[in-house]
Scaffold this motif. Structure first.
Motif, mmCIF file in Angstrom:
data_model
loop_
_atom_site.group_PDB
_atom_site.id
_atom_site.type_symbol
_atom_site.label_atom_id
_atom_site.label_comp_id
_atom_site.label_asym_id
_atom_site.label_seq_id
_atom_site.Cartn_x
_atom_site.Cartn_y
_atom_site.Cartn_z
ATOM 1 N N LEU A 66 1.408 6.697 -6.826
ATOM 2 C CA LEU A 66 0.349 7.632 -7.223
ATOM 3 C C LEU A 66 0.802 9.072 -7.047
ATOM 4 O O LEU A 66 0.564 9.917 -7.916
ATOM 5 C CB LEU A 66 -0.914 7.385 -6.389
ATOM 6 C CG LEU A 66 -1.866 6.324 -6.898
ATOM 7 C CD1 LEU A 66 -2.969 6.066 -5.880
ATOM 8 C CD2 LEU A 66 -2.448 6.699 -8.244
ATOM 9 N N ASP A 67 1.467 9.369 -5.923
ATOM 10 C CA ASP A 67 1.974 10.721 -5.693
ATOM 11 C C ASP A 67 2.980 11.134 -6.760
ATOM 12 O O ASP A 67 3.074 12.306 -7.115
ATOM 13 C CB ASP A 67 2.637 10.834 -4.314
ATOM 14 C CG ASP A 67 1.631 10.837 -3.179
ATOM 15 O OD1 ASP A 67 0.428 11.082 -3.453
ATOM 16 O OD2 ASP A 67 2.038 10.576 -2.028
ATOM 17 N N VAL A 95 0.838 -1.200 0.000
ATOM 18 C CA VAL A 95 0.000 0.000 0.000
ATOM 19 C C VAL A 95 0.874 1.251 0.000
ATOM 20 O O VAL A 95 0.621 2.204 -0.743
ATOM 21 C CB VAL A 95 -0.972 -0.003 1.200
ATOM 22 C CG1 VAL A 95 -1.679 1.337 1.346
ATOM 23 C CG2 VAL A 95 -1.979 -1.135 1.053
ATOM 24 N N ARG A 96 1.936 1.257 0.831
ATOM 25 C CA ARG A 96 2.845 2.420 0.867
ATOM 26 C C ARG A 96 3.462 2.669 -0.507
ATOM 27 O O ARG A 96 3.518 3.805 -0.983
ATOM 28 C CB ARG A 96 3.941 2.216 1.907
ATOM 29 C CG ARG A 96 3.522 2.591 3.308
ATOM 30 C CD ARG A 96 4.727 2.711 4.249
ATOM 31 N NE ARG A 96 5.504 1.489 4.326
ATOM 32 C CZ ARG A 96 5.261 0.482 5.165
ATOM 33 N NH1 ARG A 96 4.239 0.566 6.002
ATOM 34 N NH2 ARG A 96 6.025 -0.587 5.171
ATOM 35 N N ALA A 127 2.281 1.757 -3.419
ATOM 36 C CA ALA A 127 1.244 2.199 -4.355
ATOM 37 C C ALA A 127 0.911 3.675 -4.158
ATOM 38 O O ALA A 127 0.802 4.424 -5.130
ATOM 39 C CB ALA A 127 -0.006 1.344 -4.182
ATOM 40 N N LEU A 128 0.764 4.096 -2.916
ATOM 41 C CA LEU A 128 0.458 5.512 -2.659
ATOM 42 C C LEU A 128 1.606 6.421 -3.090
ATOM 43 O O LEU A 128 1.384 7.500 -3.650
ATOM 44 C CB LEU A 128 0.124 5.717 -1.175
ATOM 45 C CG LEU A 128 -1.182 5.060 -0.712
ATOM 46 C CD1 LEU A 128 -1.339 5.198 0.797
ATOM 47 C CD2 LEU A 128 -2.373 5.634 -1.453
ATOM 48 N N ARG A 129 2.838 5.980 -2.852
ATOM 49 C CA ARG A 129 4.000 6.747 -3.290
ATOM 50 C C ARG A 129 4.021 6.852 -4.820
ATOM 51 O O ARG A 129 4.295 7.909 -5.386
ATOM 52 C CB ARG A 129 5.269 6.085 -2.757
ATOM 53 C CG ARG A 129 6.513 6.919 -2.868
ATOM 54 C CD ARG A 129 7.708 6.365 -2.094
ATOM 55 N NE ARG A 129 7.904 4.926 -2.206
ATOM 56 C CZ ARG A 129 7.731 4.042 -1.218
ATOM 57 N NH1 ARG A 129 7.367 4.451 -0.011
ATOM 58 N NH2 ARG A 129 7.942 2.762 -1.423
#
Length: 114
Positions: free
Chosen positions: A60-61, A53-54, A56-58
């Motif tokens: 996306l950012d 998840v970390r 993936a969010l990174r």
């Protein structure tokens, strides 16, 4: 799935919609309990959901198109498309056969006495 995700990303990016294709490899979830075997985790090593998840969010950012967290998964994601499709299909068939073929049952006490 990767090519489909990348195509969606390209199609929707002008509309302000971000699409990220996530190639996580095997993750410790209830998936393997539901299908009834851990053999589907063909790489043998699993990760927990939190680092996936970390990552993936990174991604996306950073407006990435796809992410394959972990060196092994990244190499697989990058190298698989460069192999002939017949080779990829043959490898997938072998892996699937191993996962779907039940292991031989252990002999029962009655069979051992016979």
């Amino acid at each position: 799935m990767l090519n489909f995700g990348l195509a969606l990303r390209q199609e929707y990016r002008r509309r302000g919609i971000r699409v990220l294709t996530l190639c996580p490899g095997p993750v410790e979830t209830a998936f393997f309990e539901v299908i009834g075997t851990r053999n589907a985790a063909v790489t043998g090593s699993m990760t927990t959901p939190e680092p996936v998840v970390r990552a993936a969010l990174r991604a996306l950012d950073r407006d990435r198109g796809y992410i394959a967290p972990g060196l092994g998964h990244a190499l697989t994601a990058h190298l698989t498309p460069r192999r002939p499709r017949t080779v990829v299909a043959a490898i997938a068939e072998r892996i699937t056969r191993k996962v779907l073929t039940p292991a031989p049952a252990a002999p029962t006490t009655r069979e051992c006495a016979a």
